[in-house]
Design a protein around this motif. Structure first.
Motif, PDB file in Angstrom:
ATOM      1  N   ILE A 172       9.851  37.323  18.152  1.00 55.96           N
ATOM      2  CA  ILE A 172      10.963  36.766  17.315  1.00 55.96           C
ATOM      3  C   ILE A 172      10.532  35.205  16.957  1.00 55.96           C
ATOM      4  O   ILE A 172      10.466  34.326  17.906  1.00 55.96           O
ATOM      5  CB  ILE A 172      12.341  36.948  18.003  1.00 55.96           C
ATOM      6  N   LEU A 173      10.630  34.894  15.911  1.00 57.07           N
ATOM      7  CA  LEU A 173      10.118  33.517  15.231  1.00 57.07           C
ATOM      8  C   LEU A 173      11.590  32.895  14.763  1.00 57.07           C
ATOM      9  O   LEU A 173      12.189  33.531  14.099  1.00 57.07           O
ATOM     10  CB  LEU A 173       9.156  33.406  14.091  1.00 57.07           C
ATOM     11  N   VAL A 174      11.734  31.724  15.351  1.00 52.54           N
ATOM     12  CA  VAL A 174      13.166  30.952  15.014  1.00 52.54           C
ATOM     13  C   VAL A 174      12.662  29.755  14.602  1.00 52.54           C
ATOM     14  O   VAL A 174      11.763  28.811  15.185  1.00 52.54           O
ATOM     15  CB  VAL A 174      14.011  30.727  16.340  1.00 52.54           C
ATOM     16  N   GLY A 175      13.216  29.209  13.438  1.00 46.97           N
ATOM     17  CA  GLY A 175      12.986  27.925  13.082  1.00 46.97           C
ATOM     18  C   GLY A 175      13.884  27.232  11.650  1.00 46.97           C
ATOM     19  O   GLY A 175      14.736  28.362  11.211  1.00 46.97           O
ATOM     20  N   ASP A 176      13.692  26.049  11.166  1.00 48.37           N
ATOM     21  CA  ASP A 176      14.494  25.590  10.047  1.00 48.37           C
ATOM     22  C   ASP A 176      13.395  25.552   8.846  1.00 48.37           C
ATOM     23  O   ASP A 176      12.723  24.497   8.995  1.00 48.37           O
ATOM     24  CB  ASP A 176      15.247  24.491  10.665  1.00 48.37           C
ATOM     25  N   ALA A 177      13.377  26.255   7.998  1.00 50.81           N
ATOM     26  CA  ALA A 177      12.341  26.322   7.112  1.00 50.81           C
ATOM     27  C   ALA A 177      12.585  25.023   6.067  1.00 50.81           C
ATOM     28  O   ALA A 177      11.557  24.644   5.296  1.00 50.81           O
ATOM     29  CB  ALA A 177      12.404  27.519   6.058  1.00 50.81           C
ATOM     30  N   ASP A 178      13.539  24.366   6.188  1.00 51.05           N
ATOM     31  CA  ASP A 178      13.781  23.168   5.184  1.00 51.05           C
ATOM     32  C   ASP A 178      13.541  21.810   5.857  1.00 51.05           C
ATOM     33  O   ASP A 178      13.611  21.022   5.364  1.00 51.05           O
ATOM     34  CB  ASP A 178      15.366  23.087   4.955  1.00 51.05           C
ATOM     35  N   GLN A 179      13.139  21.817   7.204  1.00 50.51           N
ATOM     36  CA  GLN A 179      12.680  20.668   7.669  1.00 50.51           C
ATOM     37  C   GLN A 179      11.210  20.510   7.123  1.00 50.51           C
ATOM     38  O   GLN A 179      10.680  21.140   6.328  1.00 50.51           O
ATOM     39  CB  GLN A 179      12.782  20.917   9.243  1.00 50.51           C
ATOM     40  N   LEU A 180      10.797  19.183   7.612  1.00 52.47           N
ATOM     41  CA  LEU A 180       9.339  18.950   7.267  1.00 52.47           C
ATOM     42  C   LEU A 180       8.435  19.876   7.921  1.00 52.47           C
ATOM     43  O   LEU A 180       8.630  20.557   8.919  1.00 52.47           O
ATOM     44  CB  LEU A 180       9.058  17.492   7.921  1.00 52.47           C
ATOM     45  N   PRO A 181       7.517  20.173   6.919  1.00 59.37           N
ATOM     46  CA  PRO A 181       6.362  21.047   7.612  1.00 59.37           C
ATOM     47  C   PRO A 181       5.711  20.491   8.773  1.00 59.37           C
ATOM     48  O   PRO A 181       5.665  19.198   9.035  1.00 59.37           O
ATOM     49  CB  PRO A 181       5.562  21.360   6.101  1.00 59.37           C
ATOM     50  N   SER A 182       4.763  21.253   9.405  1.00 62.20           N
ATOM     51  CA  SER A 182       3.803  21.008  10.533  1.00 62.20           C
ATOM     52  C   SER A 182       3.057  19.670  10.131  1.00 62.20           C
ATOM     53  O   SER A 182       2.660  19.412   8.876  1.00 62.20           O
ATOM     54  CB  SER A 182       3.105  21.985  11.059  1.00 62.20           C
ATOM     55  N   VAL A 183       2.866  18.668  11.234  1.00 64.41           N
ATOM     56  CA  VAL A 183       2.148  17.611  11.010  1.00 64.41           C
ATOM     57  C   VAL A 183       0.657  18.156  10.837  1.00 64.41           C
ATOM     58  O   VAL A 183      -0.374  17.521   9.627  1.00 64.41           O
ATOM     59  CB  VAL A 183       1.784  16.743  12.097  1.00 64.41           C
ATOM     60  N   GLY A 184       0.054  19.194  11.547  1.00 65.07           N
ATOM     61  CA  GLY A 184      -1.216  19.892  11.039  1.00 65.07           C
ATOM     62  C   GLY A 184      -1.193  20.712   9.863  1.00 65.07           C
ATOM     63  O   GLY A 184      -0.218  20.907   9.266  1.00 65.07           O
ATOM     64  N   PRO A 185      -2.336  21.193   9.526  1.00 68.15           N
ATOM     65  CA  PRO A 185      -2.555  21.889   8.095  1.00 68.15           C
ATOM     66  C   PRO A 185      -1.668  23.489   8.340  1.00 68.15           C
ATOM     67  O   PRO A 185      -1.537  23.893   9.252  1.00 68.15           O
ATOM     68  CB  PRO A 185      -4.011  22.217   8.093  1.00 68.15           C
ATOM     69  N   GLY A 186      -1.227  23.754   7.102  1.00 67.61           N
ATOM     70  CA  GLY A 186      -0.679  25.041   6.838  1.00 67.61           C
ATOM     71  C   GLY A 186       1.043  24.817   6.687  1.00 67.61           C
ATOM     72  O   GLY A 186       1.492  23.697   6.988  1.00 67.61           O
ATOM     73  N   ASN A 187       1.385  25.887   6.281  1.00 64.08           N
ATOM     74  CA  ASN A 187       3.103  25.920   6.376  1.00 64.08           C
ATOM     75  C   ASN A 187       3.551  27.385   6.629  1.00 64.08           C
ATOM     76  O   ASN A 187       3.880  28.328   6.044  1.00 64.08           O
ATOM     77  CB  ASN A 187       3.242  25.805   4.779  1.00 64.08           C
ATOM     78  N   VAL A 188       3.275  27.632   7.886  1.00 61.77           N
ATOM     79  CA  VAL A 188       3.200  28.946   8.434  1.00 61.77           C
ATOM     80  C   VAL A 188       4.742  29.555   8.403  1.00 61.77           C
ATOM     81  O   VAL A 188       4.664  30.662   7.848  1.00 61.77           O
ATOM     82  CB  VAL A 188       2.881  28.721  10.192  1.00 61.77           C
ATOM     83  N   LEU A 189       5.816  29.034   8.798  1.00 64.06           N
ATOM     84  CA  LEU A 189       6.823  29.604   8.755  1.00 64.06           C
ATOM     85  C   LEU A 189       7.496  29.944   7.304  1.00 64.06           C
ATOM     86  O   LEU A 189       7.828  30.849   6.996  1.00 64.06           O
ATOM     87  CB  LEU A 189       8.044  28.599   9.305  1.00 64.06           C
ATOM     88  N   ARG A 190       7.121  29.062   6.452  1.00 64.27           N
ATOM     89  CA  ARG A 190       7.589  29.255   4.805  1.00 64.27           C
ATOM     90  C   ARG A 190       6.767  30.441   4.427  1.00 64.27           C
ATOM     91  O   ARG A 190       7.204  31.071   3.417  1.00 64.27           O
ATOM     92  CB  ARG A 190       7.303  27.903   4.249  1.00 64.27           C
ATOM     93  N   ASP A 191       5.379  30.385   4.812  1.00 63.05           N
ATOM     94  CA  ASP A 191       4.360  31.538   4.116  1.00 63.05           C
ATOM     95  C   ASP A 191       4.686  32.778   4.401  1.00 63.05           C
ATOM     96  O   ASP A 191       5.033  33.730   3.716  1.00 63.05           O
ATOM     97  CB  ASP A 191       3.049  30.966   4.344  1.00 63.05           C
ATOM     98  N   CYS A 192       5.244  32.827   5.825  1.00 62.12           N
ATOM     99  CA  CYS A 192       5.673  33.991   6.367  1.00 62.12           C
ATOM    100  C   CYS A 192       6.927  34.522   5.816  1.00 62.12           C
ATOM    101  O   CYS A 192       6.947  35.561   5.563  1.00 62.12           O
ATOM    102  CB  CYS A 192       5.819  33.746   8.033  1.00 62.12           C
ATOM    103  N   ILE A 193       7.787  33.651   5.484  1.00 66.58           N
ATOM    104  CA  ILE A 193       8.989  34.040   4.917  1.00 66.58           C
ATOM    105  C   ILE A 193       8.736  34.555   3.500  1.00 66.58           C
ATOM    106  O   ILE A 193       9.217  35.464   3.034  1.00 66.58           O
ATOM    107  CB  ILE A 193      10.067  33.118   4.894  1.00 66.58           C
TER     108      ILE A 193
END
Length: 745
Positions: free
Chosen positions: A472-493
């Motif tokens: 189960i992945l939990v998070g807020d997709a409207d927050q700033l993306p990760s400091v490191g590369p990628g946009n994992v949560l948004r891409d998965c959604i």
């Protein structure tokens, strides 16, 4: 015996940082108009570890209080014998000085000089007391004894076998480090990273740097391509050499990943590298093909990746599909019954959206729950933990930061860990212990604050998950993306390949929170609403725009008003957040300001332009797996030990020691950037947002800042700046193909 023959590695020609010579230790020809003075360094007034700029007081053979010498020296210590070549000048404030063009230091040969030299902090393990005892025992022969017959120093009170070995090791290391410092200064580079270079390369450091200076950018934290390129130029490596072209391509691609991108189109990369390096396209094309052959870079159709990022992006898609392909053991067969049980146990009734999200989470192999503050994500995590724990299943909780993990633990009363600690990094192998061959143990894994997780860390986590585990992945997709590369949560959604549900209802218990209310307003593009002025609230806005007044207001809030009205500790419970690191309202300056207000006294040391004081709140700036501390971890300096040349820092009740050469891994943490605050919550936050921050003002930045405050948010800034941030919902699209890779199957 002449001291210059006893320890040749300490006879140091100290060139100007701008000296353009292949051999940093070659002497300069004397100028007919110059003078030469020699004496003992009585006091080191100032020495920049970055540039070598030095101000010292030199005691010469003649009468007087000493001579002020100003110049550049890679390494200098009190007690040493210094020969300086230059000329006399008169400074309008400081009077007569000797301005040195060239400085040579050798070890001291008088007993007094040796004592001062050893007590200066040069040798780890020797302070004032031991320096005095050693010199009293061995006199002018002390340094030779340490270097050649170190076993004899065990005869000195306070030195046993362990301390003697420590002193001998430190003595040998400082000799090598000094050579590296001099070499780097001779090629226009500061010395702050000399100890790291020595630890990485050992006695081969200079040879390896001469062979390929660009390896520094890949191997040594804190040294980038531009620094390596400076060294290469002084070593006369041609600007159009293939070695420079290959390094420049890697740097260009790395610069893009620092902005969050995972790949770059091939032609775009060649163009960017060409503009940076001023190298013909044909050479760059050849260099790129060589990088692809050695698999340092990977090309996928017309896109080019750093190899690690390509493997991570492909790996995430592969492992998510692997998890989805095999049923969990077991899933909840009757979600409605489980939800009713959880409601009874928790003494609440889930709203329709919550119930739907909970049913999805306990019945799907992989699922995503997202939403802003106050919408019930934490309540759902508690319910999931209760339901699966009642089934005697092993539930594992994790988050990217220690602070986020601690919040999960407090909410569920179940142990939660950071991902790094869960995966168990092994310093010996340089890898995580848990991997496909040694998977994690557990049945259900709940991962919070997923928006913070970059593709490399997410891939490391997913590849270690057992195939039958439920995720189960939990998070807020409207927050700033990760400091490191990628946009994992948004891409998965966005892929639609993973069941997901967004919670958007603010529940009754949160309706009176002005923090939550304004966070949701900002997230939907609406301006802030302020509570009545007479009402005690959890949200305040102070209108200021001039930097001096903003600083004064922030200091007043943190040091006096919030502690008095809300009873919060300004050193541990109030966090200042700002959009940027530099300039007057950046975190670096605000840390210095707040340190002087909140922790002005006590034992301190100065390194790399920062003052570190016992009692300071500090933040780790990079992942240090050997110390088990990670980027963004918050700690407190509990002790500064001048004799041991160490800091003792406490992180979550655990002591971590830092040698002085490692202190640049720490910054003060009274203030931090909003990006650095991701994943954390504080009882109170003071947020700065003014027109000075214009280039960084974005909706998700302000939204992220507002959601860091748990009990109180005080926003100091201008209405214009806040309006600009709210209107600017243009999020830079990161170049990533994770969504497409998930959709391929």
């Amino acid at each position: 015996m002449d001291s210059s023959n006893r320890h040749p590695t300490l006879n140091r020609q100290c060139p100007s940082p701008l000296q353009d010579k292949d051999d940093a230790t070659s002497p300069k020809p004397a100028d007919a108009s110059s003078e030469t003075i020699t004496g003992t360094v009585d006091q080191l007034v100032y020495h920049s570890e970055e540039t070598g700029y030095t101000v010292c007081i030199l005691k010469t053979a003649g009468p007087g209080e000493g001579v002020a010498v100003v110049g550049a020296c890679a390494s200098i210590w009190a007690g040493e014998t210094l020969t300086a070549e230059g000329h006399w000048t008169r400074h309008k404030l400081h009077g007569v000085q000797f301005k040195a063009r060239h400085m040579v230091c050798v070890e001291p040969h008088s007993a007094a000089g040796i004592k001062k030299f050893l007590a200066s902090g040069l040798i780890h393990g020797i302070g004032n007391v031991l320096a005095e005892r050693l010199v009293k025992k061995f006199g002018e022969d002390t340094l030779r004894i340490i270097d050649k017959e170190s076993a004899r120093i065990e005869a000195v009170a306070g030195i046993g076998k362990k301390r003697r070995e420590q002193i001998k090791t430190a003595w040998n290391e400082q000799k090598s480090v000094r050579d590296i410092m001099i070499f780097l200064h001779g090629h226009g580079v500061g010395t702050a990273q000399a100890a790291r270079i020595h630890r990485a390369y050992g006695d081969q450091a200079i040879a390896k740097v001469r062979e390929n200076p660009y390896r520094l950018a890949a191997d040594i934290w804190g040294i980038g391509f531009k620094t390596a390129d400076k060294i290469a130029q002084t070593l006369h490596i041609p600007k159009d050499s293939i070695i420079r072209a290959r390094a420049g391509l890697g740097y260009s691609l790395q610069s893009m990943t620092d902005e969050g991108h995972c790949y770059c189109p091939r032609e775009h990369l060649l163009t960017a590298a060409g503009e940076l390096l001023e190298i013909p396209h044909v050479i760059l094309n050849q260099a790129l093909n060589l990088e692809l052959e050695t698999q340092t870079l990977v090309q996928d159709q017309d896109t080019v990746y750093l190899a690690a990022l390509y493997q991570a992006e492909v790996g995430i898609a592969t492992h998510l599909r692997r998890l989805q392909a095999v049923p969990a053991s077991p899933l909840i067969s009757d979600p409605a019954k489980a939800i009713a049980w959880a409601e009874s146990r928790m003494r609440l009734t889930f709203a329709p959206g919550q119930a739907k999200a909970l049913a999805m989470a306990i019945s799907q192999k992989v699922s995503i729950i997202t939403g802003g503050p106050g919408v019930g994500k934490t309540t759902l995590i508690r319910a999931v933990v209760d339901i699966f724990s009642a089934k005697k299943l092993r539930v594992c909780l994790a988050a990217p930061t220690g602070r986020a993990a601690k919040r999960m633990e407090e909410a569920t009363r179940l142990q939660a860990m950071t991902l790094h600690r869960l995966l168990k990094y092994s310093p010996g192998t340089g890898r995580f212990e848990h991997n496909p061959h040694h998977p994690l143990e557990g049945d259900v894994f709940i991962l919070d604050e997923v928006s913070m997780i970059d593709i490399v860390l997410m891939n490391a986590f997913l590849r270690a998950l057992p195939t039958r585990a439920l995720l189960i992945l939990v998070g807020d997709a409207d927050q700033l993306p990760s400091v490191g590369p990628g946009n994992v949560l948004r891409d998965c959604i966005a892929s639609g390949a993973i069941p997901s549900l967004k919670l958007d209802t603010i529940f009754r218990q949160q309706e009176r929170s002005w923090i939550v209310h304004n966070a949701h307003r900002v997230n939907t593009g609406q301006f802030l609403e302020l509570p009545p002025s007479q009402e005690l609230s959890d949200f305040y806005f102070i209108e200021e725009n001039e930097p001096e007044k903003v600083i004064a207001a922030a200091v007043e809030l943190i040091a006096r008003r919030i502690p008095q009205r809300f009873g919060l500790n300004p050193k541990t419970e109030i966090q200042l957040l700002t959009p940027m690191r530099r300039f007057q309202l950046g975190s670096e300056n605000m840390n210095a300001v707040l340190q002087e207000v909140l922790n002005p006294k006590g034992l301190s040391i100065s390194r790399f332009g920062r003052i570190y004081r016992a009692g300071d709140r500090v933040m780790q700036l990079r992942n240090n797996y050997a110390k088990n501390v990670y980027n963004g971890d918050i700690g407190w300096i509990r002790e500064i030990d001048p004799a041991e040349q160490q800091l003792r820092v406490e992180f979550d009740g655990r002591e971590v020691r830092y040698d002085l050469a490692e202190i640049d891994e720490l910054s003060l943490a009274y203030a931090c950037s909003i990006h650095k605050a991701q994943g954390s919550e504080h009882p109170a936050v003071v947020i700065l947002m003014t027109n000075q921050h214009y280039k960084l003002l974005q909706r998700n930045l302000l939204y992220t800042a507002l959601t860091r405050g748990r009990r109180l948010v005080c926003l100091v800034g201008s209405t214009k700046a806040i309006s600009t941030a709210i209107r600017n919902n243009h999020v830079i699209q990161r170049r990533t193909l994770l969504k497409e890779r998930l959709n391929q199957h």
